[in-house]
Design an enzyme around this catalytic site. Sequence first.
Site, PDB file in Angstrom:
ATOM      1  N   GLU A  78      47.466  30.402  35.212  1.00 32.96           N
ATOM      2  CA  GLU A  78      47.432  32.057  34.923  1.00 32.96           C
ATOM      3  C   GLU A  78      48.800  32.505  35.292  1.00 32.96           C
ATOM      4  O   GLU A  78      49.044  32.516  36.639  1.00 32.96           O
ATOM      5  CB  GLU A  78      46.254  32.527  35.519  1.00 32.96           C
TER       6      GLU A  78
ATOM      7  N   SER B  35      35.920  37.629  36.156  1.00 34.76           N
ATOM      8  CA  SER B  35      36.360  38.862  35.812  1.00 34.76           C
ATOM      9  C   SER B  35      35.392  39.832  35.393  1.00 34.76           C
ATOM     10  O   SER B  35      35.619  41.008  35.400  1.00 34.76           O
ATOM     11  CB  SER B  35      37.435  38.355  34.434  1.00 34.76           C
TER      12      SER B  35
END
Length: 289
Positions: free
Chosen positions: A205, A68
Amino acid sequence: MSTTFQLDTATSRAHPTPAPMKRLSVPTIRQRKADGHTAEPIVMLTAYTARQAQLLDAHCDLLLVGDSLGQVIYGLPSSVPVTLDMMAAHGAAVVRGSYHAVVIVDMPFGSYEASPAQAFGAAARLLKDTGCAGVKLEGGAAMAETVAFLTARGIPVMGHVGLTPQAVNVLGGYGARGRSQAEADKILADARALADAGAFAIVAEGVVEPLAIAITQAVPCPVIGIGGSAQCDGQVLVTEDMLGMFERVPRFVKRYAEVATTIEEAAARYAQEVRARAFPGVEQTYQPK
């Protein structure tokens, strides 16, 4: 606290020095889940820099150097363009800034999917270059052979199922996964395959809550949720999202601070003082003869 801070007179910055607390290990994390239950939930946050690691280390069991960083640090549209060089550089910084948490580094897109041998080469480099304790890779049953290959060769692996951001082009977006029974069954099977292959933990997730609970109950290793359920064995968030560094964050994120506002206000005050010539100067200690 896991660290003390010592002033480096060369840089005027505080650097952590080891304290008696021993760094946690991958087996310690794995053993937190016993007989299908984790008495003390596992705390995990992302970290990309040494200073960020210093501030988070004492409070976390795991620090994830997530891909990320592509969006958070480099302003990229997704994690797909992230390179192994990026992950190695940021992973080394986070390891240098921590003494307590287990540091896990994401394997970037394209560095592990082709074959177990390719994955071993990339993962071995990350461990050597960063000093991290293990790697994380995305994918379910299709990656089970790779997880087993790496684990058998001394590389701890954290799995990742559900919403897998590296596959955003196939998924078509970042929406919640597992809404249909067929998709939920596949994700659950993916988690079981990773656990059977030797993953020491699995990130779930963006899955609907019933599925997150089902995965947590189905596998023996810890399941760390992100946007899943409080019933998971632990939780992870992107630190910048949690701190309020961005205007838009996923709906499941709780903002614990509004750091972006603090930074903007401080910068505005600084600019005002400079433009008004009210900025304090350095004390003049040198007197010419």
